[in-house]
Design an enzyme around this catalytic site. Sequence first.
Site, mmCIF file in Angstrom:
data_model
loop_
_atom_site.group_PDB
_atom_site.id
_atom_site.type_symbol
_atom_site.label_atom_id
_atom_site.label_comp_id
_atom_site.label_asym_id
_atom_site.label_seq_id
_atom_site.Cartn_x
_atom_site.Cartn_y
_atom_site.Cartn_z
ATOM 1 N N SER A 107 -12.375 -1.703 -7.834
ATOM 2 C CA SER A 107 -13.538 -2.679 -7.021
ATOM 3 C C SER A 107 -15.275 -1.560 -6.547
ATOM 4 O O SER A 107 -15.101 -0.611 -6.714
ATOM 5 C CB SER A 107 -13.133 -3.351 -5.794
ATOM 6 O OG SER A 107 -14.558 -3.712 -5.045
ATOM 7 N N TYR A 130 -19.561 -7.326 -8.691
ATOM 8 C CA TYR A 130 -19.816 -8.411 -8.032
ATOM 9 C C TYR A 130 -21.363 -8.639 -8.567
ATOM 10 O O TYR A 130 -22.030 -7.803 -9.273
ATOM 11 C CB TYR A 130 -19.695 -8.770 -6.666
ATOM 12 C CG TYR A 130 -18.617 -8.958 -6.275
ATOM 13 C CD1 TYR A 130 -17.924 -10.173 -6.580
ATOM 14 C CD2 TYR A 130 -17.893 -7.989 -5.421
ATOM 15 C CE1 TYR A 130 -16.412 -10.408 -6.113
ATOM 16 C CE2 TYR A 130 -16.201 -8.777 -4.924
ATOM 17 C CZ TYR A 130 -16.037 -9.490 -5.231
ATOM 18 O OH TYR A 130 -14.386 -9.745 -4.491
ATOM 19 N N THR A 156 -16.450 -10.415 -11.583
ATOM 20 C CA THR A 156 -15.436 -11.433 -10.760
ATOM 21 C C THR A 156 -16.570 -12.601 -10.545
ATOM 22 O O THR A 156 -17.664 -12.103 -10.216
ATOM 23 C CB THR A 156 -15.058 -11.214 -10.075
ATOM 24 O OG1 THR A 156 -14.841 -10.487 -9.613
ATOM 25 C CG2 THR A 156 -14.723 -12.300 -9.035
ATOM 26 N N LYS A 233 -13.485 -12.778 -14.698
ATOM 27 C CA LYS A 233 -12.427 -12.736 -13.618
ATOM 28 C C LYS A 233 -12.674 -13.804 -12.884
ATOM 29 O O LYS A 233 -14.016 -13.932 -11.860
ATOM 30 C CB LYS A 233 -12.360 -11.634 -12.578
ATOM 31 C CG LYS A 233 -11.169 -11.305 -12.227
ATOM 32 C CD LYS A 233 -10.635 -10.197 -10.856
ATOM 33 C CE LYS A 233 -9.815 -10.535 -10.339
ATOM 34 N NZ LYS A 233 -9.873 -11.495 -8.615
ATOM 35 N N HIS A 257 -7.768 -15.767 -7.085
ATOM 36 C CA HIS A 257 -8.772 -13.939 -6.000
ATOM 37 C C HIS A 257 -8.377 -14.368 -5.348
ATOM 38 O O HIS A 257 -8.436 -14.037 -3.382
ATOM 39 C CB HIS A 257 -10.310 -15.086 -5.003
ATOM 40 C CG HIS A 257 -11.545 -13.527 -4.977
ATOM 41 N ND1 HIS A 257 -12.023 -13.283 -5.830
ATOM 42 C CD2 HIS A 257 -10.799 -12.150 -3.913
ATOM 43 C CE1 HIS A 257 -12.635 -12.214 -5.057
ATOM 44 N NE2 HIS A 257 -12.276 -11.760 -4.068
#
Length: 361
Positions: A107, A130, A156, A233, A257
Amino acid sequence: MDTFLTVEEYEAAARDRLPADVWGYVYGGSGAELTLRANRAAFERLALRPRFLVDVSRCDPATTLFGARLSTPIGVAPMAFHRLVHADGEVATARAAGAAGQLLVVSIFASRSLEDIAAAAAGPLWLQLYWLRRRAVVIDLVRRAEAAGYGALVLTVDTPRLGRRLRDVRAGFAVPADVTAVNLDAAVTAGTHHAADGVSALEAHSRAEFDQTLSWADLAWLCGQTALPVLVKGLLTAEDAERALAHGAAGIVVSNHGGRQLDGAVASVDALAEVVAAAAGRCPVLLDSGVRTGADVLKALALGASAVLVGRPVLWGLACGGADGARDVLGLLAAELADAMVLSGRPRLADVDATLIHNSH
């Protein structure tokens, strides 16, 4: 842990070990948690059609993604702040995934450095992103990932802001001061630590730092900035799958998610077939959200997934036993997948197709 035979046993043990607010953050979904529950219900509705009198003496679940060989088509989904559940954080998770021969998607909000995670890894690593308001921060992470040997990027796109996760709101959840997103500048992450009654610090932080203007043009721009494959994603429709491929995506992760964003969204496994059909073999399609057993993995593969990503169960294993616990969870899922493949008469991934799924309609 030696006596744990199911993911649910790790779940129960982790719940007993973790502080209530951390458990709520890890476990919870958004809104009334309809989609959180729908992810499990959708897998449970799917029935398998086993075939027999097949030579299953050799089961081979190995696969390859973007040139990296995996012992089984199971990976670790991107999740923030692994140090919330174990002091070693993502370094322990990397050791676990490497020992299992599986993929780890790290992440952007990892609580260990990209370089330390890479040093501990024996298997493939991808980096999840992100789209932050500060584009330079994103590109800096891309360059660090390239230098550290990460094999792909995962953007994402279902998170222009965090969903309203009521467990976090009620707990006034904030990330403890000793757990930080160490790969980002402190100015970018300061808001994650601001505790207030009736406020999720992470939700407030997302409103301040996530770029809500993210568009397909930005995806194309990112793809043009790196030689690494970029997966998208968070897609749940054929329409978005087509557009992702048209704008340079090298892969798609079908995901809601884990039920943490739009409550009432379609279960990921229910959306999988239409995305696979839209991709039409042009790229790998992965799935996350709701995977709890090896049979779930097999069902997703039968519906066209190239691999699945597992989230919460890995954190449950990490909470119970660090790297060993996370490795055991991944090993359990791999063993269950092999059992399901053998018992359904599909001992090789090439044998797994949609005819394995019972169609009740």
